[in-house]
Design an enzyme around this catalytic site. Structure first.
Site, short mmCIF file in Angstrom:
data_model
loop_
_atom_site.label_atom_id
_atom_site.label_comp_id
_atom_site.label_asym_id
_atom_site.label_seq_id
_atom_site.Cartn_x
_atom_site.Cartn_y
_atom_site.Cartn_z
N ASP A 1 26.27 -2.45 11.10
CA ASP A 1 27.64 -2.10 11.49
C ASP A 1 27.72 -1.31 12.79
OD1 ASP A 1 26.55 0.29 10.81
OD2 ASP A 1 27.90 0.75 9.15
N GLU B 1 22.83 -7.58 6.08
CA GLU B 1 23.61 -6.47 5.48
C GLU B 1 25.11 -6.69 5.71
OE1 GLU B 1 24.04 -2.13 6.65
OE2 GLU B 1 22.20 -1.99 5.49
N GLU C 1 32.33 2.01 12.31
CA GLU C 1 31.44 1.09 11.60
C GLU C 1 32.17 0.11 10.68
OE1 GLU C 1 30.91 4.38 11.83
OE2 GLU C 1 29.12 4.44 13.10
N HIS D 1 25.65 12.65 11.01
CA HIS D 1 25.92 12.16 12.38
C HIS D 1 27.24 11.44 12.54
CE1 HIS D 1 25.35 7.86 11.54
NE2 HIS D 1 24.43 8.24 10.68
N ARG E 1 30.82 9.99 13.32
CA ARG E 1 31.85 10.31 14.33
C ARG E 1 33.10 10.92 13.69
NH1 ARG E 1 29.32 7.02 17.92
NH2 ARG E 1 29.99 7.22 20.08
N HIS F 1 20.28 15.07 14.34
CA HIS F 1 20.53 13.86 15.14
C HIS F 1 20.71 14.25 16.61
CE1 HIS F 1 22.59 10.21 16.48
NE2 HIS F 1 22.30 9.64 15.32
C1 UD1 Z 1 25.05 5.18 16.20
C2 UD1 Z 1 25.97 4.14 15.56
C3 UD1 Z 1 26.18 4.45 14.09
C4 UD1 Z 1 24.85 4.63 13.37
C5 UD1 Z 1 24.04 5.68 14.10
C6 UD1 Z 1 22.68 5.82 13.47
C7 UD1 Z 1 27.82 3.09 16.79
C8 UD1 Z 1 29.15 3.28 17.39
N1 UD1 Z 1 27.27 4.16 16.22
O1 UD1 Z 1 25.76 6.41 16.21
O2 UD1 Z 1 26.88 3.37 13.48
O3 UD1 Z 1 25.10 5.04 12.05
O4 UD1 Z 1 23.86 5.29 15.46
O5 UD1 Z 1 22.04 6.99 13.88
O6 UD1 Z 1 27.24 2.03 16.88
N2 UD1 Z 1 21.10 10.06 21.55
C9 UD1 Z 1 19.93 10.38 22.21
N3 UD1 Z 1 18.79 9.72 21.86
C10 UD1 Z 1 18.74 8.79 20.87
C11 UD1 Z 1 19.92 8.49 20.18
C12 UD1 Z 1 21.11 9.11 20.56
O7 UD1 Z 1 19.92 11.22 23.09
O8 UD1 Z 1 17.67 8.24 20.60
C13 UD1 Z 1 22.36 10.74 21.95
C14 UD1 Z 1 22.87 10.26 23.32
O9 UD1 Z 1 23.46 11.34 24.00
C15 UD1 Z 1 23.94 9.22 22.94
C16 UD1 Z 1 24.51 9.86 21.69
O10 UD1 Z 1 23.40 10.42 21.02
O11 UD1 Z 1 24.89 9.05 23.96
C17 UD1 Z 1 25.30 8.95 20.80
O12 UD1 Z 1 24.60 7.76 20.46
P1 UD1 Z 1 25.46 6.52 19.85
O13 UD1 Z 1 24.52 5.42 19.52
O14 UD1 Z 1 26.62 6.22 20.71
O15 UD1 Z 1 26.08 7.14 18.53
P2 UD1 Z 1 25.40 7.60 17.18
O16 UD1 Z 1 26.18 8.76 16.69
O17 UD1 Z 1 23.95 7.74 17.36
N1 UDP Z 2 15.69 8.60 9.31
C1 UDP Z 2 14.52 8.86 10.02
N2 UDP Z 2 14.36 10.10 10.59
C2 UDP Z 2 15.29 11.08 10.46
C3 UDP Z 2 16.49 10.79 9.75
C4 UDP Z 2 16.65 9.53 9.19
O1 UDP Z 2 13.65 7.99 10.14
O2 UDP Z 2 15.07 12.19 10.98
C5 UDP Z 2 15.87 7.25 8.72
C6 UDP Z 2 16.36 7.16 7.29
O3 UDP Z 2 15.29 7.17 6.37
C7 UDP Z 2 17.15 5.86 7.26
C8 UDP Z 2 17.69 5.75 8.68
O4 UDP Z 2 16.91 6.64 9.48
O5 UDP Z 2 16.31 4.74 7.04
C9 UDP Z 2 19.14 6.16 8.68
O6 UDP Z 2 19.58 6.37 9.98
P1 UDP Z 2 20.96 7.09 10.30
O7 UDP Z 2 21.29 8.05 9.21
O8 UDP Z 2 20.84 7.60 11.68
O9 UDP Z 2 21.98 5.87 10.34
P2 UDP Z 2 22.90 5.16 9.23
O10 UDP Z 2 22.03 4.64 8.16
O11 UDP Z 2 23.89 6.18 8.77
O12 UDP Z 2 23.57 4.08 10.01
#
Ligand code: UD1
Ligand code: UDP
Length: 400
Positions: A97, A119, A133, A226, A228, A259
């Site tokens: 998603d 999924e 999502e 994490h 939004r 996160h």
């Molecule tokens: C994203 C997904 C969410 C998913 C989540 C899993 C969307 C809109 N959001 O949200 O569905 O549940 O990932 O974790 O698709 N950042 C880093 N390094 C990383 C990852 C993120 O620095 O490796 C920081 C960056 O500043 C980035 C921000 O996090 O701009 C947001 O990342 P983004 O993928 O937009 O949103 P998530 O909250 O991670």
């Molecule tokens: N996870 C990880 N390291 C962490 C936190 C989570 O490997 O520090 C794994 C967790 O076991 C799961 C996945 O990341 O498999 C979930 O990711 P996240 O919560 O970011 O996204 P969501 O599932 O909510 O989309």
């Protein structure tokens, strides 16, 4: 030979698609599997790529600091166009998603390339929760041609949306495949010693020996967050609740791998900081049992889940993994697209209200009956064979 392009961008997609990537690569006589990462996440994606030894053929490297939904959408759509034009695959596979999943489906549709959605079918029917999502997954489903639903409930949601039954397969969730592979690799005493050492040396953290309770009776609470829709007030409440739980329960150790999203990092470190490297300040603030650490690699994270007494989270993936490990989960959200864990009794929705989070946590800490009711290991999300089912369907039913 048929060409499949697998597109993903974030940590959870990578974890859930890694077993599929490995199995598709192993079918190299029958199909050509090409990997494209948007790198919507960078560090958190690379952690998973390294663990599962996946080298993408294309890395679109789209992530920018504090990106918004427009940034992710525009940058991945533009860059995917070139990959699709060059590869012209017979099928694109996406998962879940995220905005990467939705945009990859949209780009494929523009090029008239069929899409398979792993999924598929999870719904809250609340377009702003989880945001974005809920609509990302729905729209991906609208654009997809083949739907791999993890459960019967998810399949029924798709049927209600008039997706033809012959295009839906109930496979289980591939996250259980990834989880069980890692759990199996951690069975040996030597491996466990190594992981205990990692936590001790890297994070100054002594883990419980079993069932989340260590010899001096300390219980481990694992936290992630994490979403939004919780930015702002929700996160503030979560942090205040954690602080109070830590202060009221000196026998509890709270571990929170934070996160990397700045909208998460800022409130968490402002309210609960300073960082792990500055333990002295943490101790001064009477929070010596609260550990803020970096996002963990999947292997140590799975180990930490298995050592937890309970888990506080808003994560989708963790709601699926924790029941398999028999760990109670309090979900800090108002809705869930994964009701199976709630029905099974291992998952409870507690929202982001500070008092409710404290109350429900306290109940599990103090009331053995409540704890026992929620800590039965069960697996509503699959048997660890979802990936094989998907590969079989692709090879035998779609391309026979
Ligand atoms: C994203 C997904 C969410 C998913 C989540 C899993 C969307 C809109 N959001 O949200 O569905 O549940 O990932 O974790 O698709 N950042 C880093 N390094 C990383 C990852 C993120 O620095 O490796 C920081 C960056 O500043 C980035 C921000 O996090 O701009 C947001 O990342 P983004 O993928 O937009 O949103 P998530 O909250 O991670
Ligand atoms: N996870 C990880 N390291 C962490 C936190 C989570 O490997 O520090 C794994 C967790 O076991 C799961 C996945 O990341 O498999 C979930 O990711 P996240 O919560 O970011 O996204 P969501 O599932 O909510 O989309």
């Amino acid at each position: 030979m048929r060409k499949i392009l697998i597109v993903f961008g974030t940590r959870p997609e990578a974890i859930k698609l890694a077993p599929l990537v490995q199995k598709l690569k192993a079918e190299s006589l029958k199909l050509k599997a090409t990997i494209c990462v948007t790198a919507q996440h960078r560090e958190m994606l690379d952690q998973v790529l390294n663990l599962f030894e996946i080298t993408p053929n294309y890395d679109l490297n789209i992530m920018t600091n504090n990106q918004d939904l427009f940034d992710v959408t525009i940058r991945s759509l533009q860059r995917l166009k070139k990959v699709l034009e060059k590869e012209r695959p017979d099928l694109v596979i996406v998962q879940g998603d995220t905005t990467t999943s939705f945009v990859a489906s949209l780009a494929s549709y523009y090029m008239q390339i069929p899409v398979a959605h792993v999924e598929a079918g999870l719904r809250t029917y609340n377009k702003y929760n989880p945001f974005p999502e809920e609509k990302n997954r729905h729209l991906t489903g609208v654009l997809a041609d083949y739907h791999f639903a993890p459960t019967e409930w998810a399949k029924n949601n798709l049927l209600k949306e008039n997706i033809p039954e012959e295009k839906i397969w109930v496979t289980g969730n591939t996250v259980i495949d990834a989880l069980l592979t890692v759990v199996r690799s951690q069975k040996s005493v030597a491996r466990q010693k190594g992981l205990n050492k990692y936590f001790r040396e890297k994070w100054n953290l002594t883990l419980p020996t079993d069932s989340g309770t260590n010899t001096n009776n300390s219980k481990l609470i694992l936290v992630t967050g994490h979403r939004r829709e919780s930015f702002g007030g929700g996160f503030k409440n979560i942090c205040l609740a954690l602080r109070e739980i830590a202060q009221n329960n000196p026998n509890v150790t709270i571990v929170y791998p934070v996160h990397l999203n700045p909208n998460v990092q800022k409130p968490v470190y402002e309210i609960l900081g300073p960082t792990q490297t500055n333990r002295k300040d943490q101790i001064k603030k009477n929070q010596k049992n609260l550990f803020l650490i970096d996002p963990l690699d999947y292997e140590p994270f799975v180990y930490l889940m298995s050592k937890s007494y309970l888990i506080l989270t808003d994560s989708g993936g963790i709601q699926e993994e924790a029941p398999a490990l028999g760990k109670p989960v309090l979900v800090m959200r108002d809705t869930t697209e994964r009701p199976e864990g709630v029905e099974a009794g291992t998952v409870r929705l507690v929202g982001t209200n500070k008092d409710r989070i404290i109350e429900e946590t306290q109940r599990l800490l103090e009331n053995p009956k409540s704890y026992e009711e929620m800590s039965k290991a069960m697996n509503p999300y699959g048997d660890g064979k979802a990936t094989q089912r998907i590969v079989d369907i692709l090879l035998r039913e779609l391309w026979a």
